[in-house]
Design a protein around this motif. Sequence first.
Motif, PDB file in Angstrom:
ATOM      1  N   GLY A 148       0.583  -1.244   0.059  1.00 59.32           N
ATOM      2  CA  GLY A 148       0.006   0.081   0.080  1.00 59.32           C
ATOM      3  C   GLY A 148       0.971   1.363  -0.029  1.00 59.32           C
ATOM      4  O   GLY A 148       2.031   1.349   0.068  1.00 59.32           O
ATOM      5  N   ASN A 149       0.072   2.313   0.154  1.00 64.14           N
ATOM      6  CA  ASN A 149       0.721   3.684  -0.084  1.00 64.14           C
ATOM      7  C   ASN A 149       1.405   4.107   1.234  1.00 64.14           C
ATOM      8  O   ASN A 149       1.276   3.613   2.179  1.00 64.14           O
ATOM      9  CB  ASN A 149      -0.353   4.635  -0.541  1.00 64.14           C
ATOM     10  CG  ASN A 149      -0.895   4.344  -1.873  1.00 64.14           C
ATOM     11  OD1 ASN A 149      -0.171   3.907  -2.750  1.00 64.14           O
ATOM     12  ND2 ASN A 149      -2.154   4.787  -1.979  1.00 64.14           N
ATOM     13  N   THR A 150       2.068   5.242   0.991  1.00 63.27           N
ATOM     14  CA  THR A 150       2.447   5.927   2.274  1.00 63.27           C
ATOM     15  C   THR A 150       1.440   6.408   3.143  1.00 63.27           C
ATOM     16  O   THR A 150       0.363   6.864   2.879  1.00 63.27           O
ATOM     17  CB  THR A 150       3.229   7.185   1.836  1.00 63.27           C
ATOM     18  OG1 THR A 150       4.495   7.026   1.103  1.00 63.27           O
ATOM     19  CG2 THR A 150       3.727   8.212   2.974  1.00 63.27           C
ATOM     20  N   ARG A 151       1.726   6.113   4.552  1.00 64.80           N
ATOM     21  CA  ARG A 151       0.547   6.175   5.605  1.00 64.80           C
ATOM     22  C   ARG A 151       1.122   5.940   6.885  1.00 64.80           C
ATOM     23  O   ARG A 151       2.123   5.231   7.002  1.00 64.80           O
ATOM     24  CB  ARG A 151      -0.677   5.159   5.285  1.00 64.80           C
ATOM     25  CG  ARG A 151      -0.324   3.854   5.257  1.00 64.80           C
ATOM     26  CD  ARG A 151      -1.315   2.816   4.860  1.00 64.80           C
ATOM     27  NE  ARG A 151      -1.070   1.480   5.119  1.00 64.80           N
ATOM     28  CZ  ARG A 151      -0.079   0.746   4.470  1.00 64.80           C
ATOM     29  NH1 ARG A 151       0.479   1.290   3.546  1.00 64.80           N
ATOM     30  NH2 ARG A 151      -0.244  -0.472   4.862  1.00 64.80           N
ATOM     31  N   VAL A 152       0.142   6.181   8.037  1.00 60.43           N
ATOM     32  CA  VAL A 152       0.703   5.866   9.464  1.00 60.43           C
ATOM     33  C   VAL A 152       0.285   4.157   9.292  1.00 60.43           C
ATOM     34  O   VAL A 152      -0.801   3.895   8.721  1.00 60.43           O
ATOM     35  CB  VAL A 152      -0.065   6.451  10.469  1.00 60.43           C
ATOM     36  CG1 VAL A 152      -0.116   6.000  11.657  1.00 60.43           C
ATOM     37  CG2 VAL A 152       0.228   7.928  10.100  1.00 60.43           C
TER      38      VAL A 152
END
Length: 308
Positions: A148-152
């Motif tokens: 998945g994408n950049t995230r917390v």
Amino acid sequence: MTPPLVSIVIPTFKRPDSLARLLRSIITDISGRTDTVIIVADNDVSRSAEHTVQALSDAHSIPIDYTVAPEPGVSNARNAGMARVQSRYVLFLDDDMEVVPPYLDTVLKTSKTLGTALTFAPAVAALPPGSESFEQWLSPLFSRVFEGNTRVVEETLGTGGCLVDLQNIALPSPVFDPALNEVGGEDDTFFAEVIAQGGTVGWCADTTAWEHVPPHRATLDYLWRRHFAFGQTPTRQAADRGVKGWLSIVKWTIIGALQALVHGGLYGVQTLLRRPSRIEHLGRLAQGLGKIFWWDGLSPRLYGRHAR
């Protein structure tokens, strides 16, 4: 003198060629930055990395802070590097990695945007020739990635490719537990401490680094030992909590038994059928047994004087 913004801490042990590859990539990556320092912590008492560090420092006209941790052990090496840190941010890299620019800028931007104390970037396995038929099962063992994408995120990965924001963190002393010098897991303990202090975790999907795997590690023996040690971690962490951790010990032991039963059977069947996918089940079997047999005396010695 103004302290640097970022310290890049690189522990190393008798891998001068691999270290040189990493240093070349990171020197290229930080070209033009004046707020960054590279710290190499040599865990070899014979100072086998010194010539490599000095030669690259001279060739690129960039100062590299070289220090020696003479007592063998992964925690000792990391602690020696941390003792030289004066910056707000610390980027940990392993000596078998190779970063792909723009690396530091991207991870640093992610940390600032997400406001995370720990920010992890991908480390993708680069396997040696001859291991192609087992690639899809060996690669996850050495790669450190989230989907998945950049995230917390809620979970952590390994130290190599982790940026730490020290601004609001009270570091333990020593930072990495010397009791884990040879078995590993010192990073998990450190990350747990940061999270306990309210630090959040981020995932930076917008850059990458290669983790170069030497031939002697792309083997079933190493796969077994690495997975077994990985499986020991949650049960050992529960045991470290003392009486409060006993319910968790029971939980992880039951999970380990079920995991070993299921994947042990699947490994046996697929071995008889000569299917390469048996490797996945061998690893899961080792993890399950690690959760059951978690005490230190049975921990594989992967680091320190046992490292290769």
